[in-house]
Design an enzyme around this catalytic site. Structure first.
Site, PDB file in Angstrom:
ATOM      1  N   ARG A 240     -22.868 -47.091  -0.513  1.00 41.78           N
ATOM      2  CA  ARG A 240     -21.044 -46.224  -1.301  1.00 41.78           C
ATOM      3  C   ARG A 240     -20.246 -47.225  -2.650  1.00 41.78           C
ATOM      4  O   ARG A 240     -20.109 -48.512  -2.318  1.00 41.78           O
ATOM      5  CB  ARG A 240     -20.510 -46.683  -0.415  1.00 41.78           C
ATOM      6  CG  ARG A 240     -20.307 -45.709   1.111  1.00 41.78           C
ATOM      7  CD  ARG A 240     -20.585 -44.122   0.289  1.00 41.78           C
ATOM      8  NE  ARG A 240     -21.564 -43.080   1.353  1.00 41.78           N
ATOM      9  CZ  ARG A 240     -23.103 -42.881   1.787  1.00 41.78           C
ATOM     10  NH1 ARG A 240     -23.603 -43.378   0.513  1.00 41.78           N
ATOM     11  NH2 ARG A 240     -23.243 -42.255   3.029  1.00 41.78           N
ATOM     12  N   GLU A 269     -18.539 -40.460  -8.923  1.00 41.86           N
ATOM     13  CA  GLU A 269     -19.813 -39.751  -8.405  1.00 41.86           C
ATOM     14  C   GLU A 269     -18.510 -37.885  -8.297  1.00 41.86           C
ATOM     15  O   GLU A 269     -18.442 -37.579  -8.246  1.00 41.86           O
ATOM     16  CB  GLU A 269     -20.864 -39.620  -7.316  1.00 41.86           C
ATOM     17  CG  GLU A 269     -20.630 -41.266  -7.505  1.00 41.86           C
ATOM     18  CD  GLU A 269     -22.389 -41.411  -6.399  1.00 41.86           C
ATOM     19  OE1 GLU A 269     -22.452 -40.417  -5.518  1.00 41.86           O
ATOM     20  OE2 GLU A 269     -22.777 -42.840  -5.277  1.00 41.86           O
ATOM     21  N   HIS A 287     -27.145 -41.844  -7.970  1.00 40.04           N
ATOM     22  CA  HIS A 287     -27.636 -41.779  -5.893  1.00 40.04           C
ATOM     23  C   HIS A 287     -28.605 -40.741  -6.025  1.00 40.04           C
ATOM     24  O   HIS A 287     -28.655 -39.644  -4.735  1.00 40.04           O
ATOM     25  CB  HIS A 287     -26.022 -41.412  -5.739  1.00 40.04           C
ATOM     26  CG  HIS A 287     -26.160 -40.936  -3.977  1.00 40.04           C
ATOM     27  ND1 HIS A 287     -24.665 -40.586  -4.177  1.00 40.04           N
ATOM     28  CD2 HIS A 287     -26.473 -41.908  -3.277  1.00 40.04           C
ATOM     29  CE1 HIS A 287     -24.248 -41.701  -2.555  1.00 40.04           C
ATOM     30  NE2 HIS A 287     -25.787 -41.534  -2.395  1.00 40.04           N
TER      31      HIS A 287
END
Length: 320
Positions: A240, A269, A287
């Site tokens: 994360r 993000e 990601h």
């Protein structure tokens, strides 16, 4: 509408075709064509009295959304391991079951973490850019050198399913493994890895460091923690973005304290800090650690398995 013809599931995020087909067949699901926001989910549930919802990051339900859900909603299913995009505690307080898919992502995320380790250590992004620009110049013995992984110590923060899977892959590459977690794993699960009871004790031994813990709250890696890594270390994060103070990471990369980094997750993000895109010693991906056909299907199927169990009056397979 008769019970057997009623829509029993709202899929509020885009899912693979195989998952959508099963959902429609088994639950007469409504499958969105684009990711829904949280209030759209609430409105749909109110209009159609659906007992189950499969959500994503955009449709992450917070306290006010969950409070507005009708009592017909019995389960909120997540097709991912993380649930930091929703208020789990409040949902449980309301008697709504919350599930995730903790096992579905393990192998592919571990593979991807090793890809980041190897790419950062062996300067993969730099080599690829050289080739795409036409190469045209041979390199001598002292130019464009990476750092080998064999013989180095990989520090793993979080020795759960993914952390242990990464450890096995690292050991296959001849790496030593050290880790830290809330508690020590059994000898069988450690498989020769060295345990350190705190992050501060682990960091000085971590020539390569990778994170495998949930995000949220205060960043785990700040200027202090990066400073505790040995000079020339490599930092990897496929967990994360919230775990990292990105100013501190940037400073460690530009000062030369870190050899490089492999990053799949970021604080804001999908808007990555543009400073990282300008660094040669960073390997960046958007990601995508779980992004394989097999894993994305399994993530969706796990969510549907949990929904089927709860709607059938059984216990959820993966309750949060």
């Amino acid at each position: 509408m008769p019970e057997n013809n009623r829509t029993k599931l709202l899929i509020a995020r885009r899912v693979p075709n195989a998952v959508a087909s099963r959902a429609v067949s088994e639950f007469r699901a409504y499958v969105t064509e684009s990711d829904m926001d949280a209030w759209s989910v609430v409105d749909f549930c109110k209009k159609h009295d659906v007992p189950a919802v499969l959500i994503g990051k955009k449709s992450g339900l917070q306290e006010d959304h969950i409070a507005a859900l009708p009592s017909t909603v019995k389960i909120i299913a997540n097709a991912s391991a993380g649930v930091d995009h929703m208020n789990v505690a409040f949902a449980l307080e309301r008697g709504i079951v919350v599930t995730n898919a903790p096992d579905a992502l393990t192998e592919c995320t571990a593979d991807f973490s090793m890809l980041l380790v190897l790419a950062a250590c062996r300067r993969a992004s730099e080599y690829e850019r050289i080739m795409r620009s036409g190469w045209g110049k041979s390199f001598g013995m002292t130019e464009m050198l990476g750092t080998r992984v064999n013989g180095k110590t990989l520090g793993i923060v979080g020795f759960g399913r993914i952390g242990r899977a990464v450890a096995k892959r690292a050991q296959a590459f001849g790496m030593k493994v050290a880790y830290t977690d809330i508690q020590r794993a059994s000898p069988a699960l450690e498989n020769g890895a060295m345990f350190y009871p705190s992050l501060e004790e682990l960091l000085p031994h971590s020539q390569v460091l990778t994170l495998h813990v949930p995000g949220g709250g205060t960043p785990l890696m700040t200027k202090k923690e990066f400073g505790l890594l040995p000079e020339g270390a490599v930092f990897v994060n496929a967990a994360r973005g919230a775990l990292v103070n990105e100013d501190a990471l940037y400073e460690a990369l530009t000062s030369g304290h870190l050899f490089g980094a492999g990053l799949d997750v970021y604080r804001n993000e999908p808007h990555v800090d543009v400073r990282f895109a300008g660094l040669q010693n960073v390997f960046l991906t958007p990601h995508m650690a779980s992004a394989t056909i097999e894993t994305r299907d399994q993530m969706g199927f796990t969510a549907l398995d949990n929904i089927a169990a709860v709607l059938d009056g059984q216990k959820a397979l993966n309750p949060v």
